[in-house]
Design an enzyme around this catalytic site. Structure first.
Site, PDB file in Angstrom:
ATOM      1  CB  SER A 131      25.953 -97.216  81.822  1.00  0.00           C
ATOM      2  OG  SER A 131      25.013 -98.257  81.863  1.00  0.00           O
ATOM      3  NE  ARG A 178      22.041-110.819  83.727  1.00  0.00           N
ATOM      4  CZ  ARG A 178      22.621-110.350  82.626  1.00  0.00           C
ATOM      5  NH1 ARG A 178      23.644-111.015  82.079  1.00  0.00           N
ATOM      6  NH2 ARG A 178      22.195-109.255  82.041  1.00  0.00           N
ATOM      7  CG  ASP A 209      46.526 -97.949  84.176  1.00  0.00           C
ATOM      8  OD1 ASP A 209      45.679 -97.208  84.713  1.00  0.00           O
ATOM      9  OD2 ASP A 209      46.477 -99.194  84.207  1.00  0.00           O
ATOM     10  CE  LYS A 212      31.059 -96.845  82.975  1.00  0.00           C
ATOM     11  NZ  LYS A 212      32.175 -96.237  82.259  1.00  0.00           N
ATOM     12  CB  THR A 235      23.458 -99.135  84.712  1.00  0.00           C
ATOM     13  OG1 THR A 235      23.194 -99.941  85.827  1.00  0.00           O
ATOM     14  CG2 THR A 235      24.748 -98.399  84.931  1.00  0.00           C
ATOM     15  CB  ILE A 237      32.426 -98.428  72.517  1.00  0.00           C
ATOM     16  CG1 ILE A 237      31.402 -99.478  72.963  1.00  0.00           C
ATOM     17  CG2 ILE A 237      31.706 -97.172  72.026  1.00  0.00           C
ATOM     18  CD1 ILE A 237      30.659 -99.142  74.248  1.00  0.00           C
ATOM     19  CG  ASN A 285      21.381-103.132  76.421  1.00  0.00           C
ATOM     20  OD1 ASN A 285      20.821-102.217  77.000  1.00  0.00           O
ATOM     21  ND2 ASN A 285      21.577-104.297  77.002  1.00  0.00           N
ATOM     22  CE1 TYR A 317      30.887-100.486  83.734  1.00  0.00           C
ATOM     23  CE2 TYR A 317      28.535-100.963  83.665  1.00  0.00           C
ATOM     24  CZ  TYR A 317      29.657-100.411  83.093  1.00  0.00           C
ATOM     25  OH  TYR A 317      29.562 -99.773  81.881  1.00  0.00           O
TER      26      TYR A 317
END
Ligand code: NAD
Ligand code: UFG
Length: 339
Positions: free
Chosen positions: A125, A293, A59, A154, A127, A13, A180, A150
């Site tokens: 996200s 899943r 980093d 976020k 999520t 992205i 998505n 993960y």
């Protein structure tokens, strides 16, 4: 014209967003540790735009790297993509996710505060929404604790940024909740380059289509959806990239911390995606039905009216474009950037 630091700018992205920013005449400084990307993406970004950017290999967890950037470049705003993103891996090595995504974000925000740079766009996200919400999901709906590590990172970073902005009104922070992301730049020169076996649907489909994998496993065909398979809001990565430019323009004007969904507002099932891919590209995608899943929800798609109304953003591309462009990238770069 502004000087924008893009963390994770060599990634999927981020590289598409570099193009949008360079084309809008911003100066781009990328910080990336190349843990999930290659400098080749940035070479191609410069080739496509005929503009140069500054790349710094480093980093976000290293405050020396960050302080040097803020000292050497008069940064106006930061777009923060850097982090780890594989849901399955986050269950196996949670500390690496907490370290890169949470500690890394804290180190970045501290360095920004020190340098008095208070404008930030963060990659969040969908999520973060509570799984009990019924789609279309809007930004006023309750958030929940994501079932994977993960997603948890976020949520934590979102909440941390909200509290930072509440405590100091110099901050201006956009939380972009991606649905998505799929597709690739029209040129086929940059795109998604997953390492190993892809977790996500779109790169799996294109790798089956190109012959790298035998068949697609469709996870679950007994959901309460149009055809029993999971429904998601696929968004073209170029539309997603342009949302960052809109958010940046908004944040350079307004203060505080605010969340926006970035999705098309349309849901498509896995079978619809597979069938449309075959139609649009004329390539068969062999498949089998497999068990659900763990952690997947049946349906997730956005209400994107807040982004349209407040950011002046809109999605220009539909599913056919996303599938044609994903295939164009895969076909031209069967081994991603490793050719
Ligand atoms: P990506 O892996 O292609 O890009 C992330 C980039 O960050 C990579 O170039 C990687 O090398 C770099 N990076 C990782 N850790 C770093 C660190 N500690 N310091 C410096 N650089 C580091 O992923 P992407 O798909 O482009 O995602 C970008 C962001 O968007 C991520 O934060 C991701 O969690 C978020 N996001 C992605 C999706 C998706 O489906 N792709 C969905 C929602 C949110
Ligand atoms: N799917 C398959 N077979 C596959 C891969 C996926 O059937 O090989 C199905 C999934 O079950 C789901 C749909 O395709 O129904 C989409 O799955 P993805 O893994 O592509 O995407 P997710 O919606 O699970 O997750 C994505 C991002 C996460 C992010 C989440 C919510 O990968 O980072 O959206 O924003 F957290």
């Amino acid at each position: 014209m502004a000087n924008i630091l893009i963390t994770g700018g060599a990634g999927y992205i981020g590289s598409h967003t570099c193009i949008e920013l360079l084309e809008a005449n911003h100066k781009v400084i990328v910080l990336d540790n190349l843990s999930n990307s290659s400098e080749e993406s940035l070479r191609r970004v410069q080739q496509l735009t005929r503009k140069t950017l500054t790349f710094i290999e480093g980093d976000i967890r290293n405050s020396d790297d960050l302080n040097a950037i803020f000292t050497n470049h008069a940064i106006d705003a930061v777009i923060h993509f850097a982090g780890l993103k594989a849901v399955g891996e986050s269950q196996k090595i949670p500390l690496a996710y907490f370290d890169n995504n949470i500690s890394g974000s804290i180190t970045l925000v501290k360095a920004m505060e020190k340098a008095e740079v208070f404008t930030l766009v963060f990659s969040s996200s969908a999520t973060v929404y509570d799984e009990a919400n019924i789609s279309p999901l809007n930004e006023d709906m309750p958030i929940g604790i994501p079932s994977n590590n993960y997603g948890y990172t976020k949520l934590i970073v979102e909440q941390m940024l909200e509290k930072v902005a509440l405590a100091d009104d110099r901050w201006s922070i956009a939380l972009l909740r991606y649905f998505n992301p799929v597709g690739a730049h029209k040129s086929g020169l940059i795109g998604e380059d997953p390492q190993g076996i892809p977790n996500n649907l779109m790169p799996y489909i294109t790798q089956v289509a190109v012959g790298m994998r035998e068949k697609l496993s469709i996870f679950g065909n007994d959901y309460e959806t149009v055809d029993g398979t999971g429904v998601r809001d696929y968004i073209h990565v170029v539309d997603l990239a342009s949302a960052h430019l809109c958010a940046l323009n908004n944040r350079l004007t307004y203060k505080g911390c605010r969340a926006w969904n970035v999705g098309t507002g349309n849901g498509h099932s896995v079978l619809q995606v597979k069938n449309t891919f075959e139609e649009v590209n004329g390539i068969p995608v062999p498949f089998e039905f497999a068990p659900r899943r763990s952690g997947d929800v049946a349906i997730s798609y956005s209400d994107n009216s807040r982004a349209r109304e407040e950011l002046g953003w809109e999605a220009k591309y539909g599913l056919n474009d996303m599938l044609a462009d994903s295939w164009n990238w895969q076909k031209k770069n069967p081994k991603g950037y490793r050719d």
